[in-house]
Structures are given as structure tokens and as C-alpha cells.
Scaffold this motif. Structure first.
Motif: not given
Lengths: 241, 241
Positions: A91-117
DNA sequence: ATCCTTTAGTCTTATAGAGGACTTGGGGGA
DNA sequence: TCCCCCAAGTCCTCTATAAGACTAAAGGAT
């Protein structure tokens, strides 16, 4: 110690040597390197020559000089990353710091798009994170993150609530991975169902989509993430050169 | 001959003096300026000091040095000018090459908002341009541009079709104004009627809005422009550090 | 005519040193 | 305790000198 190619000028060889030491992490970002005189003595050159080497690295953006204080390894300034500029001033115009919440975490394998990136072979083990960022408890940003398992295995062992609000410091402390560069790509689109749900937006709401790849000192991609936020709240300023 | 402010370092005063002479056309583009030694003698300084002044102008892109040949006034080279300040990209992240069409041009006076953005007194004479940028003939961006009349008077005399696809090279060749920096502000909104019409979009269509201010070497604002593009097709890339 | 060598002019690299300006931190005075 | 001043450390400016490297042009050899 100096680059062995004697055909190069001394100042360039000093410059390369320093660049290598910086890249190797001899001094951490924000830390001061030795004074001009000390460097000159160490490399067996005149102060002016060491100075010229430093000037080159400053021009490259690897070092920062401050008169009277010293010469410092520049830390990447992620202050102007796109996602930070979703409008979230209080409200005062000062920037606020976002907090974070981890919703999910899992092991996976890279598909083609991810592998490229991530510049990995297809099928390489990866870790996927799904994270929510909140301002004063209200969801502001949803993030899908993927990192290579090889470098980030400790993330799986970590307790979920050990993930703080900022991920990059965690990368550094838990996995020894330092982020030095990033590329972001912005577009506008409609929220996929699970994103809209997480953000408490109506289905197909207009969202800003930021795709980011961050890189390590060696230039290898460290992380790829896609961030979604309500389009109306997006606001970003950037200085070019 | 030298800038009279004795508080400034000698090399900066020499630099300013040379910049003024270059701007005044004392040497034509491509022509060599006097040798370091001659300049040093002329300004009553050491060679190293004149050298530092020259280095500054090289860094600003006003001079070009060639070992063994001399120091030359830079001919405008706009090879990659397009990509320096143009960050709109295709879906794949590759930069686009838009063409431009000037739709309107008129003399005007700065209102309060414009005056603030261009750091001018309210009511100062300005020039407004309305421009369309196209990809393969399809309208992609609509741009409202305003520049101070004082610096850009030649733009009014120019034939409309003398405006090419790139404006900044024209600023440099026709008005002697060199753009060295830019600040952009991105947000998301609805298209005003005249913009929607120009872009062939329905009224109130969602658009990305980019407000840009560009600055001259002396740090003064040169131009303010607002660009509108259809949100779905909008794409913007940025590299951090 | 063509090619090579020489030469002058210019920028480039390197050295050395002196004084100035800025920042930091500590000591002394109020 | 607080503030001012000073000293040390560091980068910044300026000077002076010398040798190396590159370019272009002139002159000579083939």
C-alpha cells in the motif's frame, strides 16, 4: 601462471589468467581481488600493465572497480529479472518480497524439449519442482522448474520446508552450483488448467509466461523454469546497455 | 579551446573538446584525426592523456582506431543496430526483422507527461510520429513516437518515404543524434481504438505495451515511444549479465 | 609490369613514478 | 555516546620515455 603464448601482449595474458581464476572461483562474487600493485608484483609486470588487464575485465563486466575501495568480482545482478517485476508493491508503494511454497518435487527424465533446453541427452535424469510464490499469502506466480539430477541430487534429500524463498542461494549452499547468467523469454498466453487453479485464476485467464534458462560459470545450463503470473499485474522495467 | 571547467580531469576536457569538433564536422566521417602526439602538443598535455581521451571516444563509438594507420571518425555502421535495441522475437526466440511504415508525422507541444519523460519544459516544441512495423506485410507493432523538435527538426523536412525501417540510423545521419542507451517498461493492457484499428485487431484486444525512452551520450532523453503489439504474438527476450 | 625492400608515420605495449581523490576505520575530543 | 579528524589503503590522473607492430607509399630489382 601466465598464459604461455608469448606472442600475446603481457596485459592480455594477465587478463586471461585473472579471468581463469575468477571463473575457477578463487574469489567469490562481491569479493575484492588484490590491489593493482600486488597483482603487478605477482605477475612481474608494471602497475600500468596490470591496470590495463583489469580494465579489460571491467569492460567485459567481470569486475567492478570502486575508487578508494578496491576491485571486486561482479555478482550477477538478478534484480531486474522479469519475474520479479510482477507488480507487488504494498500500500505504501514499497516493493514486497514474495515468499515461496514448494508444492511438488519429483525425479524425472528429460524429454526432447527439456533435453534441448538443458543441453543434456534425452532421457537424462532430472529433478522437477513445482513452486508457488505468494505476496501476503496471495498466490502471485506459479513456477515449473527442472534441473539436471547430476548437479542437483542434494535437492531430493532435502526436507521440503528447507526450501527457502530463494532458490539460487540454495543451489549454491546445497549443491555448489553458482548462477552467473540468465536468459529470459517473455510472452503472453492463457493459463493451463493446473496453473490457473494454483493461482486462483479463472480458466484460460490471460497470463504472462516467462521462460528462463540460467547458466553456470562454465556456460552450461543449470536450470530451466517457466513462470506464470496474471497478465494484468505484470510490469517490468529494463535498462539496455 | 578546452572545456573551461577546471574541476574536470584534463583527459575528459580534451575528450569533450574533440567530441565537439567531431560533431561540428571538423573531420568528415572516415577521415583521420591528428596523431596522438600532435593532439597532445595542441592541448598541452602528455601523449598518454590525449590517448585516454581518444579511448573514451572510441568506447562511445565516435572514433575508430587502426594500429599503424591512424584514428578515424567513425562512419555510421548500422549492421547490427537492429538487434541492439530490438528485443521482440519470434516464437522460437530468434529476432525478427520488421519493416516499417510511417503513417503520420506532425509538430506538437509537450504535455505534462511528455515533458517529464523527455526532461523538457512543458510546452516545448516536439515532433510526433506514428509508425507501423510489419512482418511479411502483416502489422505487428504500432508505435507512437515523440522527440524534441530542437534536436530533430530535419525529420519534418524529410520526405515520408525517406524514413527507412530503422529510425536510429536516421537520427544519426539526418539529425546527428546518437542513441547509446535505452530503458524499456513492459506491461499488458487493452488496445486503444486507433491502435486496434492500425493493428487490425478487435477493439479492446489484449496487447503488450512497451514504453521506451532512449538516451544520448550526454544522458539526455532523446526519444520516448510507446509500442503496442498483439499479446498472443508478442515475444520478448532478454539476457542478464 | 610485377614483386620485394625500405622507410616514415602511426598506433600499441610496456615501464616508472608522483601526486590526487575517495573510502574505510580507528583514535581523540566534546 | 557521538562526532570529527586523521591515517592508511586503494584506485585515479598525469607525466615521461622507449621499443614493438602495423600500414601505406616510395623506390629498386627482377
Amino acid at each position: 601462471m601466465l598464459a604461455p603464448d608469448r606472442r600475446l601482449p603481457i596485459y592480455l595474458r594477465i587478463q586471461d589468467a585473472l579471468a581463469a581464476e575468477i571463473a575457477a572461483g578463487k574469489w567469490r562474487p562481491g569479493e575484492a581481488i588484490p590491489a593493482e600493485e600486488a597483482l603487478a608484483k605477482r605477475f612481474g609486470a608494471a602497475v600500468g600493465t596490470a591496470r590495463k588487464a583489469i580494465e579489460g575485465l571491467v569492460a567485459q563486466g567481470r569486475l567492478e572497480r570502486h575508487q578508494g575501495r578496491g576491485t571486486f568480482v561482479r555478482r550477477a545482478d538478478f534484480g531486474n529479472m522479469l519475474f520479479r517485476f510482477f507488480r507487488h508493491t504494498g500500500a505504501d508503494g514499497a516493493p514486497l518480497r514474495p515468499t515461496a511454497k514448494l508444492l511438488a518435487r519429483r525425479k524425472s527424465k528429460a524429454d526432447a524439449a527439456t533435453a534441448r533446453r538443458l543441453a543434456l541427452p534425452v532421457g537424462t535424469a532430472t529433478i522437477e519442482l513445482f513452486r508457488l510464490r505468494l505476496i501476503e499469502g496471495a498466490p502471485m506466480l506459479a513456477e515449473e522448474i527442472v534441473v539436471p539430477h547430476r548437479r542437483f541430487a542434494p535437492l531430493l534429500a532435502l526436507a521440503k520446508d528447507a526450501f527457502g524463498d530463494l532458490l539460487y542461494p540454495l543451489y549454491e549452499t546445497a549443491c555448489g552450483q553458482i548462477v552467473v547468467q540468465a536468459r529470459e523469454h517473455l510472452r503472453f498466453g492463457q493459463a493451463p488448467p493446473h496453473i490457473a487453479k494454483a493461482l486462483c485464476l479463472p480458466p484460460k485467464a490471460p497470463v504472462a509466461i516467462v521462460e528462463r534458462t540460467v547458466f553456470a560459470v562454465d556456460g552450461q545450463p543449470l536450470e530451466f523454469r517457466v513462470s506464470y503470473g496474471a497478465a494484468e499485474r505484470f510490469s517490468y522495467t529494463i535498462d539496455i546497455k
